[in-house]
Motif scaffolding. Structure first.
Motif, PDB file in Angstrom:
ATOM      1  N   ALA A  26       0.494  -1.255   0.054  1.00 31.48           N
ATOM      2  CA  ALA A  26      -0.006  -0.210   0.092  1.00 31.48           C
ATOM      3  C   ALA A  26       0.993   1.292   0.091  1.00 31.48           C
ATOM      4  O   ALA A  26       0.519   2.172  -0.828  1.00 31.48           O
ATOM      5  CB  ALA A  26      -0.885   0.041   1.487  1.00 31.48           C
ATOM      6  N   VAL A  27       2.014   1.319   0.588  1.00 31.34           N
ATOM      7  CA  VAL A  27       3.024   2.464   0.909  1.00 31.34           C
ATOM      8  C   VAL A  27       3.587   2.533  -0.366  1.00 31.34           C
ATOM      9  O   VAL A  27       3.803   3.752  -0.984  1.00 31.34           O
ATOM     10  CB  VAL A  27       3.756   2.417   2.058  1.00 31.34           C
ATOM     11  N   ALA A  28       4.041   1.447  -0.873  1.00 28.40           N
ATOM     12  CA  ALA A  28       4.984   1.509  -1.925  1.00 28.40           C
ATOM     13  C   ALA A  28       4.178   1.850  -3.380  1.00 28.40           C
ATOM     14  O   ALA A  28       4.535   2.417  -4.218  1.00 28.40           O
ATOM     15  CB  ALA A  28       5.578  -0.032  -2.093  1.00 28.40           C
TER      16      ALA A  28
ATOM     17  N   ALA B 151       4.500   4.819  -5.926  1.00 30.10           N
ATOM     18  CA  ALA B 151       4.383   4.551  -7.283  1.00 30.10           C
ATOM     19  C   ALA B 151       3.772   5.309  -8.227  1.00 30.10           C
ATOM     20  O   ALA B 151       3.975   5.792  -9.222  1.00 30.10           O
ATOM     21  CB  ALA B 151       4.494   2.849  -7.377  1.00 30.10           C
ATOM     22  N   VAL B 152       2.248   5.309  -7.934  1.00 30.53           N
ATOM     23  CA  VAL B 152       1.336   5.885  -8.611  1.00 30.53           C
ATOM     24  C   VAL B 152       1.516   7.424  -8.533  1.00 30.53           C
ATOM     25  O   VAL B 152       1.456   8.085  -9.530  1.00 30.53           O
ATOM     26  CB  VAL B 152      -0.065   5.516  -8.174  1.00 30.53           C
ATOM     27  N   ASP B 153       2.107   7.971  -7.598  1.00 32.41           N
ATOM     28  CA  ASP B 153       2.288   9.234  -7.570  1.00 32.41           C
ATOM     29  C   ASP B 153       3.552   9.695  -8.385  1.00 32.41           C
ATOM     30  O   ASP B 153       3.495  10.657  -9.067  1.00 32.41           O
ATOM     31  CB  ASP B 153       2.604   9.702  -5.906  1.00 32.41           C
ATOM     32  N   ALA B 154       4.586   8.781  -8.404  1.00 41.05           N
ATOM     33  CA  ALA B 154       5.688   8.978  -9.225  1.00 41.05           C
ATOM     34  C   ALA B 154       5.381   8.944 -10.611  1.00 41.05           C
ATOM     35  O   ALA B 154       5.695   9.860 -11.384  1.00 41.05           O
ATOM     36  CB  ALA B 154       6.679   8.033  -9.128  1.00 41.05           C
ATOM     37  N   VAL B 155       4.326   8.038 -10.977  1.00 42.06           N
ATOM     38  CA  VAL B 155       3.998   8.059 -12.522  1.00 42.06           C
ATOM     39  C   VAL B 155       2.970   9.366 -12.959  1.00 42.06           C
ATOM     40  O   VAL B 155       3.235  10.028 -13.845  1.00 42.06           O
ATOM     41  CB  VAL B 155       3.248   6.801 -12.756  1.00 42.06           C
ATOM     42  N   ALA B 156       2.250   9.616 -11.682  1.00 40.17           N
ATOM     43  CA  ALA B 156       1.454  10.712 -12.009  1.00 40.17           C
ATOM     44  C   ALA B 156       2.180  12.031 -12.037  1.00 40.17           C
ATOM     45  O   ALA B 156       2.024  12.943 -12.886  1.00 40.17           O
ATOM     46  CB  ALA B 156       0.429  11.033 -10.979  1.00 40.17           C
TER      47      ALA B 156
END
Length: 556
Positions: free
Chosen positions: A49-51, A55-60
């Motif tokens: 959940a944390v990773a 990860a999705v924040d990095a792609v966004a």
């Protein structure tokens, strides 16, 4: 025999109880495996959940950054007036590679929708296909009102991504758009890059992984699977993602990958455990006898280590407090005279030497446990080295109101390493001062011995060492019972770490010598060190005799 017979039933009961405990432990372990697996799964889910969120924040963030860079030439600068001329869409064309470009040559197009009059200007396919142009017009008009655009920085250009759906003209296409604004954040135009929907998501995930050092290993180990695409298409039958984020119509999702399951190393056992219990019972019975013998030793070791921890804590705290106190006195200028400043500096040096000696003892014991100690003996004149050590120890002796007297034959020499012999002498002097009364005289002497050896001794005026403890005190962490009893009853006990004499014995043994304790002639304890003789011709000094006229006497 009678005692052994009485102990046999007790031992049998102990073995039966041990077997019962072992069987219960094996049964309970089966349940613990399941509990441990559940705990590991929860921990893995929490980690994912944390990773996944990171990860999705990095792609966004990568999508936002790429859209901002691509659209900045036209939509980035804020218009100075709502009536400014708008840059043409052709300024968005870039010769360099970008994740927004479509892999198919000629498939990428650029467009501008003027919100002031509703006109659309486009390059490529939308400029030639009225149906595609109408879809693009409606799409760019809608994004202004849906409020899904986001800016890379506060007050920056709002950007977003929208996907074409269905079999219409927008099928397979995605539009990366940015809103150009006038003063008071009034939107006056929307610029867009038309690209391939299928290639956009994977390209943004790859760009985020290459720019984020923490994300790449997670993806490489298949702990997470990232997808980026249309927020209304796909994954209806899949498990719920662990995290998601949106950039306009682009939704980034993180899923638990196959690598996450492989990381769960706790597995349930299978099959009957009667054989395992039989083996466990046999091993338990075999080891029970050894366990009984070891129990007493383990208890002694626990007590010795507890004593060592307590003693070392005290030994470290006292000199550190002195160093801190007198260091602050010097640093804050509280010393009122040169004499006070010199006394403070001498105290700091004295306590630092105590700390250094303790650290050397601890390090030596640690190296001895790893069998990493060694010495390089040389021929040493004993009197100068002992005098040097006694002079350096004098401030510590004076602090305990003790005096050190040295009386050695001037030509006495040994085969030893100078640093090791210094440590031996310092430990023996420190032991003598600790266990002797205030005002005592500690005497250091030496003589030739039989078998080509030299003896060096240190006498104190303390209570001495009981004969039953004279061998045991050279073991690490050992302190005499009288000191432990005094400490347990709250009485003042002599400080010490229990390492000094152990270090002495080990260093002397490395030189091929031996050490022991006996009664001193004037009362107290005499610690004797016997080392190989130095370069003295045979017959020059008779065994066991000391030339009376050749004594080098000194006082420290």
């Amino acid at each position: 025999m009678k005692t052994a017979a009485l102990r046999a039933p007790q031992l049998m009961l102990l073995l039966l109880a041990t077997l019962a405990v072992a069987a219960l432990a094996a049964i309970e372990a089966e349940g613990d495996v399941g509990a441990h697996r559940a705990t590991a799964e929860r921990a893995m889910r929490d980690y994912l959940a944390v990773a996944g969120r990171d990860a999705v924040d990095a792609v966004a963030d990568a999508a936002t950054a790429e859209a901002t860079v691509a659209l900045a030439p036209a939509a980035g600068p804020r218009a100075s007036s709502p009536y400014d001329l708008l840059p043409p869409p052709e300024v968005l064309a870039r010769p360099t590679a970008t994740p927004l470009a479509c892999p198919t040559d000629g498939a990428t197009a650029f467009a501008r929708l003027d919100l002031r009059d509703g006109t659309l200007a486009a390059t490529g396919a939308p400029g030639r296909d009225s149906t595609l142009a109408r879809w693009l017009h409606d799409t760019l008009t809608a994004v202004v009102t849906n409020g899904e655009a986001r800016a890379a920085t506060p007050g920056g250009m709002p950007v977003g991504i929208v996907f074409g759906r269905g079999p219409g003209p927008g099928a397979g296409r995605a539009v990366v758009y940015g809103v150009k604004r006038a003063p008071f954040d009034a939107p006056i135009a929307v610029y867009g890059v038309v690209t391939c929907a299928a290639a956009l998501g994977p390209a943004l995930v790859a760009r985020a992984a290459s720019a984020n050092a923490a994300l790449a290993p997670t993806l490489a180990d298949s702990l997470l699977v990232l997808t980026a695409g249309d927020d209304g298409v796909g994954h209806e039958d899949a498990a719920a993602p662990v995290a998601r984020a949106r950039v306009g119509g682009l939704e980034v999702r993180a899923w638990a990958g196959p690598g996450a399951q492989r990381r769960l190393v706790v597995r349930r056992g299978s099959g009957p455990r009667l054989a395992l219990l039989g083996v466990l019972a046999a091993v338990t019975a075999s080891l029970a006898f050894l366990a009984l013998a070891q129990l007493g030793r383990e208890q002694d070791l626990v007590r010795l280590r507890a004593d060592f921890t307590s003693s070392v804590s005290h030994e470290l705290r006292t000199p550190l407090a002195q160093i801190l106190l007198y260091g602050e006195t010097l640093a804050l200028g509280r010393a009122r005279s040169d004499g006070e400043r010199r006394a403070a500096a001498e105290t700091i040096v004295r306590e630092a030497r105590r700390l250094m000696q303790m650290v050397e003892n601890v390090l030596h014991v640690a190296r001895a446990e790893r069998r990493a100690n060694g010495v390089s003996p040389n021929t040493l004149a004993l009197a100068p080295l002992v005098g040097e050590v006694a002079a350096g120890f004098a401030p510590l002796a004076a602090a305990a109101s003790a005096t050190v007297l040295v009386a050695l034959p001037g030509a006495l020499s040994v085969r030893a390493e100078a640093g090791a012999l210094r440590q031996v002498l310092l430990n023996l002097l420190d032991n003598a001062v600790r266990y002797g009364p205030p005002g005592q005289v500690v005497r250091v002497g030496g003589a030739y011995a039989a078998r080509g050896a030299v003896r060096l001794w240190v006498d104190d005026q303390g209570p001495g060492v009981p004969p039953r403890d004279r061998e045991r005190i050279f073991a690490p962490f050992v302190r005499l019972a009288r000191d432990r009893v005094a400490r347990d009853h709250g009485e003042a006990s002599r400080p010490g770490s229990g390492l000094g004499l152990a270090v002495v014995r080990d260093l002397v043994a490395l030189h091929g010598g031996r050490v022991w304790v006996e009664d001193a002639p004037g009362g107290g304890a005499r610690f004797v060190v016997e080392l190989p003789n130095g370069d003295v011709p045979d017959g020059e000094v008779p065994d066991g005799e000391v030339p009376n006229g050749d004594l080098a006497r000194g006082r420290a």
